[in-house]
Design an enzyme around this catalytic site. Sequence first.
Site, PDB file in Angstrom:
ATOM      1  N   ASP A  72       1.420  -1.215   0.433  1.00 43.60           N
ATOM      2  CA  ASP A  72      -0.097  -0.077  -0.365  1.00 43.60           C
ATOM      3  C   ASP A  72       0.689   1.658   0.412  1.00 43.60           C
ATOM      4  O   ASP A  72       1.513   1.457  -0.108  1.00 43.60           O
ATOM      5  CB  ASP A  72      -0.399  -0.084   1.630  1.00 43.60           C
ATOM      6  CG  ASP A  72      -2.468  -1.245   1.209  1.00 43.60           C
ATOM      7  OD1 ASP A  72      -1.989  -1.548   0.544  1.00 43.60           O
ATOM      8  OD2 ASP A  72      -2.041  -1.081   2.530  1.00 43.60           O
TER       9      ASP A  72
HETATM   10  N1  URA Z   1      -0.997  -5.914   3.884  1.00 41.41           N
HETATM   11  C1  URA Z   1      -1.789  -4.564   3.502  1.00 41.41           C
HETATM   12  O1  URA Z   1      -2.782  -4.157   4.159  1.00 41.41           O
HETATM   13  N2  URA Z   1      -1.355  -3.588   3.361  1.00 41.41           N
HETATM   14  C2  URA Z   1       0.451  -4.294   2.958  1.00 41.41           C
HETATM   15  O2  URA Z   1       0.485  -3.372   2.127  1.00 41.41           O
HETATM   16  C3  URA Z   1       0.266  -5.258   2.541  1.00 41.41           C
HETATM   17  C4  URA Z   1      -0.682  -5.985   2.920  1.00 41.41           C
END
Ligand code: URA
Length: 239
Positions: free
Chosen positions: A104
Amino acid sequence: MKIRLNRFLSLSGVASRRKAESLIESGEIIVNGQVETRLQKVIDPEKDKVFFEKKLLVPQNFEYYKMNKPRFCLTTMATDEKRRTVRDLLPDSKTKLFPIGRLDYDTEGLLLFTNDGQVAHRISHPSFLIQKTYLAHLAGNISKTFFEKMKKGANLEDGFLVPEKLEMVSSDSSESLVRIEIHVGRNHIVKNFFKYFGKEVRKLKRVSVGPVKLAELGSGKIIKLDYNELQGLKEIMFK
Ligand code: URA
């Protein structure tokens, strides 16, 4: 330059070197029209013609890197007018690298890059059971009883998730630091897991993908995987 046949097979993406040896021994590799079963066979990739499953093999120059993606950086190879992207952090190179999976925008930590589509596909695929470890900073304290409940799993909208491991690193009245190990790669999976239990993830960092560790890599830095990291990944994927 002459190289061992099993190395040539692994450079061609057919199998790990160890698996390549069993392909050679079982008579599945054809060199210049002849079945080749000698493990010590050395070939000249410029001249010799090597076939597996009726296909001519061509060694490729694959590259594999690990990045410590900073927070507030998009996992995309497209350009973005406003936001920093991982593309801005890649070295100038003729090789077209792409990220394996994604983190993310506000997640930091280990992100792998390659130009090897087969490896990228396998690492991202849940059936290969590649463990990913994250450190999650959660708002507030978590009691032991509640933590035990979390370990039993969460019924998320996109499927049930039981973490392979869930460890409390530290916890006080303001924040809990939890290490979570999973092998699925669904969108926002870690945040959704904790959200299910009413816990807000304040900060998330991925610290390992299979045998590859983030270790001391600085934020925004990218380096080539070393031999052991790459062999470790390939062993999981091609076993
Ligand atoms: N899980 C999440 O919520 N975000 C990420 O970036 C990776 C795994």
